[in-house]
Structure formats: C-alpha cells, structure tokens
Design an enzyme around this catalytic site. Structure first.
Site, PDB file in Angstrom:
ATOM      1  N   GLU A  78       0.886  -1.188   0.164  1.00  0.00           N
ATOM      2  CA  GLU A  78      -0.052   0.068  -0.023  1.00  0.00           C
ATOM      3  C   GLU A  78       0.940   1.085   0.027  1.00  0.00           C
ATOM      4  O   GLU A  78       0.371   2.416  -0.536  1.00  0.00           O
ATOM      5  CB  GLU A  78      -1.079   0.161   1.297  1.00  0.00           C
TER       6      GLU A  78
ATOM      7  N   SER B 249     -26.829 -31.238  51.323  1.00  0.00           N
ATOM      8  CA  SER B 249     -26.106 -31.670  52.350  1.00  0.00           C
ATOM      9  C   SER B 249     -24.727 -30.841  52.547  1.00  0.00           C
ATOM     10  O   SER B 249     -23.861 -31.200  53.359  1.00  0.00           O
ATOM     11  CB  SER B 249     -25.790 -33.192  52.598  1.00  0.00           C
TER      12      SER B 249
END
Length: 782
Positions: free
Chosen positions: A72, A334
C-alpha cells in the site's frame, strides 16, 4: 512569524476538528488465558454493531507490517502523511486511462478515511483526507498510525482489523501467521470482497502472489520462502472463533464489554474438564438430565483453573445450555453439614466421636429423615458427617443455633442467605437455603488454604485466607514473610483443629446411606469430599478438596425439574473424581498438634471418659473439646448376686449387691441402636419386690411430644391411619395404650399401635404392667 501563527491556528483548528480518540466504534469482548507468558484466546463475543472488531493490539505483527507497507505505501516511513509523488502518479494514470485506476492514498490517508466512516470518494473528500493525514502524521508516531490501520481496516464481511481477520480466516492469532497468510490479509483491505468463498479466488491468489514476488525482489523474503508461500492454499469460509469458556466469557463481559479480559483459566485443563462434563451429560440424557457444571481452582491462590458453566450443546434444543450454573443459586442439599460439624468442634460442643441421637424427629410438622429411611438410634458425630445423616445433623443444628450457623456461613463466604433465621429454620442444614457452586467451592477452598498454611504461619491465622475464588491473577503486593507479621492473628473463624477433623471426616469413604457405588472411589487419591442431593432430586452436588486443588460439580436440570434417582454420589461424584484424575496428587494436610490435646475418651459414647467408663482410648481432640461434657451414658448399677436383676437396698442387702458399670442409652435411642449393635445389652429388670428407680422405663418414639402431624388421604379418600411406636426397657413388658382417655389396646414385646386420628389436639398415654406411665401431647392437621 506570521507563517508560524498561521500554522498554530491551523493545528489548533485541526485538533478541534479531528476527534480524540480517532476511533470510537464498539469492539468485541475477548477472553484470554496466559500460558508461558503468551495470551491464548479462550473466546470472543461480537461487537455491539455486529462486527468482529478486536480492541487495538499493542503491536502490529512484523510480517503484516512489511506486507502492508510493501503493498500500500512503500514510502510510509519517509513521507509526512502524504506522498506527493504517489498522488501525481495516480493523477497521471487516471487521466491517461480515463477512469480511476489508482488513488495514491497513503496508509495515513486511509486511516483518516476510516476514521471519517468512509465517505464518498470525491476530490473534496480527498483533500480533507490529505489535511487530516498531515495532522495525524504530526501528532501520532508511525507505529501508532500503522496500529490504527491494522486494527480498523476492513477484511471482508463483518471482519474488521488484522486480529479478527487472522482468527476468522486462519483460526489463530495474527502473530503466528505465515508470510503467505499475512500477504493474503494485506491485500484484502484494498479488495475485501475477494475473500468470499467461490468469488474471484484466482484474483485473490494473483494479488497475494504478486505481493510475495515483490517482497522477494526487495530481499524481504528469500526465494525458497517465496516458492513455498505461493503453494499455500487460500482460506476457505470464515471459521468460528474459539469458545472454550463461553459461560465464563458471558459472566466477565457483563461489566467489561469491548475489552481484552485475561483470566487464570488453563486452556488445556478447561478443554479436558469440558470434555468430561459433556461426556457424562451425554450419558445422563437417558434419565432426562441435561445440565452440568464444574469448577477447578488452585487452593493457594484461589485462582480458577477451569470454569465449565454448563454443557456445551446445541442451544436450539432449549435445554438451558446458556445458563451459567456456577453462579445459579440452587438448593445446597447436604453440602453445609461439614461446616456445622467444624463449628461445633471449634466451640468444644462435641468431640469427633460424640454420640448424637438418631431417632424420629418432628419440629412443628417438619420431620427430617435419613436418606435410607432408617434410624440408627445414636451415631458418632464423625459418622453422621461421613454418612451425611439428616436427623443427627438437624439435632446438631438445634444445639448450635440456626442464626449462629448463618453468621458462620456468611463469614466463610456464603452470599445467598438473604432471609431471616426463622425463614430457614432447621431445614437450613438439609438444603433449605440456596447456594452457588462458586460460593461453596470457595468456602471449602478457604478452609483448605487456612489448613495448608498451618505450618507456614506456625499455627497463626491469616484472615485473608478466607476469601472468594478469583478469575484474575492474584499476587499479594507484600507477602507475609514472618510469623510476627501484624496481619496474622492468633484466632481464626474456625480453628485449625476443627478444620482438620472436618477434612478428615470428609476424606472417609464409608457412605452407604446414598445406596450407590461409592466403593468405586476407594482406590483414588486422598480427597476430602462431600456430596449433596436436594429435595425432589433437583440438584446433585459434589465438592472435593486436596491441599492443592478444589473441584466442584453440579448435575441436574437448569429448569429445576427433578429426576428420580438423582443423587450427589451417583451422578456428581463420578464427574468429580474423573476431574481429580487430571490433577497431580499432593501430600495431605499437617495435623495441627499445637491445637490438640491428648484426652481419655469413652470408647462407646465418644465423650470424655467419666470415672466409670470401662473402655477408654487416649486420643487427640481439639483443645476446645476439653470443655465438652463427660460421658452421660455409663452409670453404676447394683445387681443381684447372680447378675440377673437390678436391686437396691429395699430388696437386697448392700453387702450382697454386685456393682457394675452399664452403658445405658435413653429408651428411644436404645430401641434403634440395638438393631445395629448386637453387643448392646439393655439394663436387667428390677428384682420383684424392689422399689422402682426413677429412671424412665419406657419411651414414646412416635409421635414426639408437641409434634405436628400432617396426615394425607389414601387412594380410597379416607384419612390414613397413624402408626404409633413405643419402646420399653423390659422385653417382656405389657403396655396399655390410651388416646384422649380412650383405651386402644395392649402390646407385648413389639409396641406399635395403628389407629385413625382426627384433626385437632390429642393426648397419648401409655401405662405398663407395673403402673409406670408416659404421656405426650401432639396435634394432627389435614
């Protein structure tokens, strides 16, 4: 001077024009684990605008930086944000071709365009981008500009940024991509539509290979790398992002959306635990059980190592897979029993072997029963914990006090006790309160952590050892290096001695009360573990600790639907021990001798031995236990010379009496106890003609005094009959039954009487053949 003023005004105007920060779009939420100083992606959630856009990374992968500049903007490092030569060249090409074939934009100008939401391409917009680019280059470094480009460039579809693109197209992080993969991504922002499968694949490969050729020509990569890179295939359809801990990500994303979240989870262990949970869940589907959760944490740090909030399945099935059951309040079953046991040991209320009554109990209509519907008369407190017996624990809670127990639970880290003591009552110990797997595992881990530090702190206590589990790394800024550190205390929430006996009881494997194959765990490494089953088979729990790890498991249905046969030991415990098989074994906790005392303990009652206890053991007990009562069950009796009868001075001369120590339980306890202890001998009967002693001769077992009975109707629609039970100290005694002064009948040896009883208050009176009486009041409700 004038030029400088103009520049300052221009820069000031641009500062107002160009936003800071440059990008404010929502980001994806990312969950990471750290492995060997590297971040491993565990999961991700798409951004609020439907885009896969990762938060900006600290660095751009070097290979991608080379590729994108090569493709680019070759003079990116040299120009001031605008490449004049590139603009002139692009203008010449566009005029020559009669159409736009090149834009001449630099990476900086493209960043400016992206920040301005990609407006239409016009000459005016190009000029704005040019001005912005000059400003950005003056304000930001080249690395910052490159990072903004890499983080916000479009990569096709709803994929934004290099990191999101790397995961969507190649299934791994951007830093680990090859030259060919980096080159593929570098050409995409220029033509993002090329990535779609089946569309212009040849053009995408041509662009990629041309970029690789350029890199090779400029000496960035060597010819061999170029040739091999050109042979690599292009990505196919987008890949799903990792979902190793979806429920943990949902939990942490609630308050940290759009962030990179780092957690303590270990990816490999997470996958293994999830696999175990899923495998068992597949087996449990046959019983219409669809959901499970598991948690693994390090004891020392409290850091969570595996977080499986539920089964990972097809959410379209509507089986509640999306529910995080680690944080969901459920009936505790429990699981709270060991904490009560430790609390009573801490106070010296009982000793590990102290007998606790296990006979029918009625508390305002609340009638707890043991899992196997059996009563043992009296059991050692330790056995009550090992076998998770309900009735003895309810009696223990009554002695300890429900409100006091709630205070203890809250100190240990239980956050779900939102109601009053009266709301929970005696049911608190049997699952009457809701708890979360997160809290409960953290509570057990805290006590194990305290126990682990016993030797390190020379018996002192670090209050910060009692703390919740952690999802992020924990490091104390100023570690404790001396036992004289002022942060240490001489007292803990629970003593080391109490916790040690609690964990010791939990490591016992004698658990026949749940009628399951608990023996299959006997060969496993030593683990202190507790199971729990809620009323109606809605929740199955198992939590275990070692000096290094805590593991918690829950099994059931997220909808709350119960299933017959669902128990903690049958469904959750197998998962628990499969997870423990993944973890290394460690030596057991040190016994806290500094907090123990040798004491003479009655072998039969478990109390401190009295002067008349014949069989004694010298055992270590918690120091607080020195204040516990002595054995109340052994007493001296006087027998006839042949030992067949009890006598007293009213019927036998003192010099002919034989003195003997006898173990005597209350009649109701003895009624059940003798069925499991063949050596239990009832008291001999009184010699005829002797004045009867004041001790009770008989007891009414059911109903209890002031009990409230709820009587259902049978299939015929009539009220069911009540079976009343009693026991007598003499096996040959005859007992006469009266209800509300109405004679019901008599019984011999087995004292049971069935009758229909209407609603209201009643008095039951029993009279034996020697005139002894027992009477109770009770209420019947429909």
């Amino acid at each position: 001077m004038a030029v400088g003023c103009v520049l300052l005004l221009l820069i000031g105007g641009l500062r107002l024009w160009v936003p800071r920060p440059l990008f404010n779009a929502p980001c994806s939420t990312l969950l990471y684990a750290t492995v060997d100083s590297s971040d491993v992606l565990l999961g991700a959630r798409i951004a609020a605008d439907g885009q896969w856009r990762f938060p900006e990374a600290a660095e751009v992968p070097e290979k991608f930086a080379c590729c994108i500049q090569q493709y680019e903007d070759k003079r990116f490092r040299q120009h001031p944000g605008v490449d004049v030569a590139a603009l002139l060249r692009a203008a010449w090409w566009n005029l020559r071709e009669g159409r736009v074939v090149s834009g001449g934009s630099t990476l900086t100008m493209q960043v400016a365009r992206m920040a301005r939401k990609n407006p239409p391409r016009t000459i005016g917009q190009k000029f704005v981008e040019l001005v912005w680019a000059l400003y950005l280059d003056a304000v930001y470094s080249k690395e910052e500009i490159l990072r903004m480009y890499a983080s916000h460039a479009p990569f096709g579809g709803n994929v934004v940024g290099i990191e999101a693109a790397a995961w969507r197209y190649f299934g791994r992080d951007a830093a680990s991509l090859s030259w060919a993969e980096q080159a593929t991504l570098a050409v995409l922002p220029n033509s993002p539509a090329l990535i779609h499968p089946g569309r212009n694949r040849s053009r995408l490969k041509e662009k990629r290979d041309r970029l690789l050729r350029s890199l090779c020509d400029d000496g960035v990569i060597d010819p061999i790398t170029y040739e091999l890179s050109c042979l690599e295939p292009l990505p196919e359809k987008p890949l799903p992002l990792p979902q190793l801990a979806p429920h943990l990500l949902d939990r942490m994303a609630k308050n940290r959306q759009g962030e990179r979240i780092r957690t303590t989870v270990r990816p490999q262990l997470q996958q293994q635990v999830q696999g175990i949970v899923n495998r068992y869940a597949a087996d449990y589907r046959s019983n219409y059980l669809y959901n499970s959760a598991a948690l693994v944490a390090d004891i020392e740090t409290g850091e969570v190592l595996a977080y499986v909030g539920n089964v990972t399945g097809d959410e379209s099935e509507d089986k509640g897979y999306q529910v995080d059951l680690i944080t969901a309040p459920r009936s505790t079953g429990s699981l709270l029993k060991p904490f009560l046991y430790a609390g009573m040991l801490n106070d010296g209320t009982l000793l590990p072997g102290t007998l606790v009554a296990d006979v029918p109990l009625n508390i305002n209509g609340f009638t707890p029963q043991n899992f196997n519907k059996t009563y043992y008369g009296a059991v050692p407190a330790r056995t009550a914990i090992e076998r998770s017996l309900n009735v003895p624990l309810v009696r223990m809670l009554g002695q300890y006090n429900t409100g006091r127990f709630m205070v203890l639970l809250k100190k240990l880290g239980m956050t779900t006790l939102r109601f009053s003591e009266e709301h929970y009552g005696a049911s608190l110990i049997l699952g009457g309160a809701e708890g979360t797997l997160w809290d409960l595992a953290g509570m057990y881990a805290s006590l194990a952590r305290q126990m682990k530090h016993y030797r390190l702190y020379n018996g002192r206590y670090d209050p910060s050892d009692i703390r919740p589990l952690r999802l992020t790394s924990f490091s104390r800024p100023d570690p404790i290096r001396s036992v004289a550190d002022p942060r240490l205390s001489d007292r803990g929430t629970l003593s080391h001695a109490a916790v040690w006996f609690m964990l010791d009881a939990m490591s016992g494997l004698n658990r026949p009360e749940e009628e399951a194959d608990w023996q299959q765990f006997a060969s496993m490494k030593r683990v202190a573990w507790k199971t729990g089953t809620s009323y109606g088979g809605r929740d199955a729990w198992a939590i275990g600790v070692t000096p290094r790890y805590v593991v918690g498991v829950w099994v059931g249905n997220a909808s709350g639907e119960g299933r017959a046969g669902l128990t903690g030991v049958g469904y959750a415990a197998p998962v628990l021990f499969d997870i423990f098989s993944l973890l290394p074994d460690t030596p057991w906790f040190d016994m806290p001798y500094d907090e123990l005392e040798l004491a003479s303990v009655c072998r039969q009652s478990g109390h401190k031995a009295s002067a008349v206890c014949p069989d004694r053991d010298t055992l270590y007990i918690p120091r607080a236990g020195l204040n516990s009562p002595v054995c109340p069950y052994h007493r001296l009796i006087h027998l006839s010379p042949d030992g067949a009868y009890r006598v007293n001075s009213s019927c036998e001369s003192v010099r002919r009496m034989v003195r003997r120590t006898w173990f005597v339980l209350p009649p109701a306890q003895a009624y059940y106890y003798k069925n499991y202890h063949l050596d239990y001998a009832p008291l001999p009967p009184m010699k005829p003609g002797c004045d009867e002693e004041a001790s009770p001769q008989m007891a009414i077992i059911y109903p209890e005094h002031l009990a409230v009975l709820y009587l259902p109707k049978g299939f015929s629609g009539r009220q069911e009959r009540v079976v009343m039970r009693a026991t007598h100290i003499r096996p040959d005694a005859t007992v006469y039954w009266h209800l509300d002064d109405v004679y019901l009948g008599e019984t011999h040896r087995i004292h049971q009487m069935a009758t229909e009883i209407g609603a209201g208050n009643h008095r039951l009176t029993l009279v034996d053949d020697e005139g002894n009486r027992r009477s109770i009041l009770f209420e019947v409700r429909e």
